[in-house]
Enzyme design. Sequence first.
Site, PDB file in Angstrom:
ATOM      1  N   ARG A  18      37.284  55.435  69.741  1.00 57.70           N
ATOM      2  CA  ARG A  18      38.475  56.026  69.680  1.00 57.70           C
ATOM      3  C   ARG A  18      38.846  56.994  68.473  1.00 57.70           C
ATOM      4  O   ARG A  18      38.102  57.482  67.655  1.00 57.70           O
ATOM      5  CB  ARG A  18      39.583  54.886  69.443  1.00 57.70           C
ATOM      6  N   ASN A  74      32.672  54.433  51.865  1.00 61.98           N
ATOM      7  CA  ASN A  74      33.787  54.796  52.583  1.00 61.98           C
ATOM      8  C   ASN A  74      34.687  53.451  52.840  1.00 61.98           C
ATOM      9  O   ASN A  74      34.144  52.701  53.621  1.00 61.98           O
ATOM     10  CB  ASN A  74      33.313  55.439  54.190  1.00 61.98           C
ATOM     11  N   ALA A  77      40.694  51.871  55.042  1.00 64.39           N
ATOM     12  CA  ALA A  77      42.210  51.834  54.696  1.00 64.39           C
ATOM     13  C   ALA A  77      42.257  51.038  53.034  1.00 64.39           C
ATOM     14  O   ALA A  77      43.055  51.228  52.361  1.00 64.39           O
ATOM     15  CB  ALA A  77      42.866  51.177  55.606  1.00 64.39           C
ATOM     16  N   GLU A  98      32.315  58.391  46.972  1.00 64.78           N
ATOM     17  CA  GLU A  98      33.221  58.084  47.804  1.00 64.78           C
ATOM     18  C   GLU A  98      33.145  59.304  49.092  1.00 64.78           C
ATOM     19  O   GLU A  98      33.202  60.265  48.820  1.00 64.78           O
ATOM     20  CB  GLU A  98      34.575  58.019  47.267  1.00 64.78           C
ATOM     21  N   HIS A 100      34.987  59.991  52.730  1.00 65.11           N
ATOM     22  CA  HIS A 100      35.901  59.959  53.979  1.00 65.11           C
ATOM     23  C   HIS A 100      35.361  60.794  55.042  1.00 65.11           C
ATOM     24  O   HIS A 100      35.284  62.211  54.964  1.00 65.11           O
ATOM     25  CB  HIS A 100      37.567  60.235  53.496  1.00 65.11           C
ATOM     26  N   ARG A 107      46.598  64.387  55.691  1.00 64.66           N
ATOM     27  CA  ARG A 107      46.980  63.286  56.538  1.00 64.66           C
ATOM     28  C   ARG A 107      48.380  62.747  55.795  1.00 64.66           C
ATOM     29  O   ARG A 107      48.840  63.372  55.190  1.00 64.66           O
ATOM     30  CB  ARG A 107      46.009  62.328  56.816  1.00 64.66           C
TER      31      ARG A 107
HETATM   32  O1  CA2 Z   1      38.719  59.348  57.020  1.00 68.09           O
HETATM   33  C1  CA2 Z   1      38.159  58.321  56.421  1.00 68.09           C
HETATM   34  O2  CA2 Z   1      36.983  58.280  56.710  1.00 68.09           O
HETATM   35  C2  CA2 Z   1      38.851  56.996  56.378  1.00 68.09           C
HETATM   36  O3  CA2 Z   1      38.393  56.250  55.373  1.00 68.09           O
HETATM   37  C3  CA2 Z   1      39.096  56.195  57.597  1.00 68.09           C
HETATM   38  C4  CA2 Z   1      39.878  54.898  57.648  1.00 68.09           C
HETATM   39  C5  CA2 Z   1      41.255  55.286  57.048  1.00 68.09           C
HETATM   40  O4  CA2 Z   1      42.125  54.197  57.083  1.00 68.09           O
HETATM   41  C6  CA2 Z   1      41.452  56.236  55.923  1.00 68.09           C
HETATM   42  O5  CA2 Z   1      42.613  56.503  55.594  1.00 68.09           O
HETATM   43  C7  CA2 Z   1      40.360  57.471  55.871  1.00 68.09           C
HETATM   44  C8  CA2 Z   1      40.084  54.446  59.030  1.00 68.09           C
HETATM   45  C9  CA2 Z   1      38.830  54.053  59.552  1.00 68.09           C
HETATM   46  C10 CA2 Z   1      39.141  53.693  61.220  1.00 68.09           C
HETATM   47  O6  CA2 Z   1      38.302  54.102  61.964  1.00 68.09           O
HETATM   48  C11 CA2 Z   1      38.237  54.112  63.195  1.00 68.09           C
HETATM   49  C12 CA2 Z   1      37.656  54.796  63.932  1.00 68.09           C
HETATM   50  C13 CA2 Z   1      37.895  54.904  65.359  1.00 68.09           C
HETATM   51  C14 CA2 Z   1      38.970  54.011  66.107  1.00 68.09           C
HETATM   52  C15 CA2 Z   1      39.959  53.388  65.255  1.00 68.09           C
HETATM   53  C16 CA2 Z   1      39.595  53.588  63.733  1.00 68.09           C
END
Ligand code: CA2
Length: 148
Positions: A18, A74, A77, A98, A100, A107
């Site tokens: 997603r 990584n 959240a 770290e 991301h 964002r």
């Molecule tokens: O940009 C990044 O790598 C984050 O660490 C990803 C986290 C987010 O909460 C950080 O703010 C930034 C979220 C990972 C969730 O990944 C998903 C991937 C596909 C579908 C749903 C969630």
Amino acid sequence: MTTIHVLNGPNLNLLGSREPETYGTQTLANIEAKLAAICKAHSVSLQFRQSNHEGELVTWIQEAGRASEPIIINAGAYSHTSIALMDAIKGTNARVIEVHLSNIHAREPFRHHSYISGAARGIIMGFGALGYELAITAILSDIAISAK
Ligand code: CA2
């Protein structure tokens, strides 16, 4: 042989399924396979893990720290909420990078602060899955420098 620990936080197991516009199309398994090939070529070993549980991530950071082995994290959240992860990182002398996938500063404001950043040696963000490869390159370069 040095082990590089790659730790992934909550929901990153959903990668590739997603929100490709934000996180890209690669799955975590794709990323692991790519990193495994890079590590093999450099004769280092890879421990690649994902957890949706904060305490498990703390345990893994402590484990890598005890062995003084480098960590790429990584924290998902938890980056924005977890004093426990920050304390775990500060409590180790392991080198921590770290990562991301997205540029968290481009964002929502609640993503702009990371508790991990102040405890990390460096931060790579906004390059999608490539960020993990860049982090491995940085660690390999650090290992080579410290071996001299
Ligand atoms: O940009 C990044 O790598 C984050 O660490 C990803 C986290 C987010 O909460 C950080 O703010 C930034 C979220 C990972 C969730 O990944 C998903 C991937 C596909 C579908 C749903 C969630």
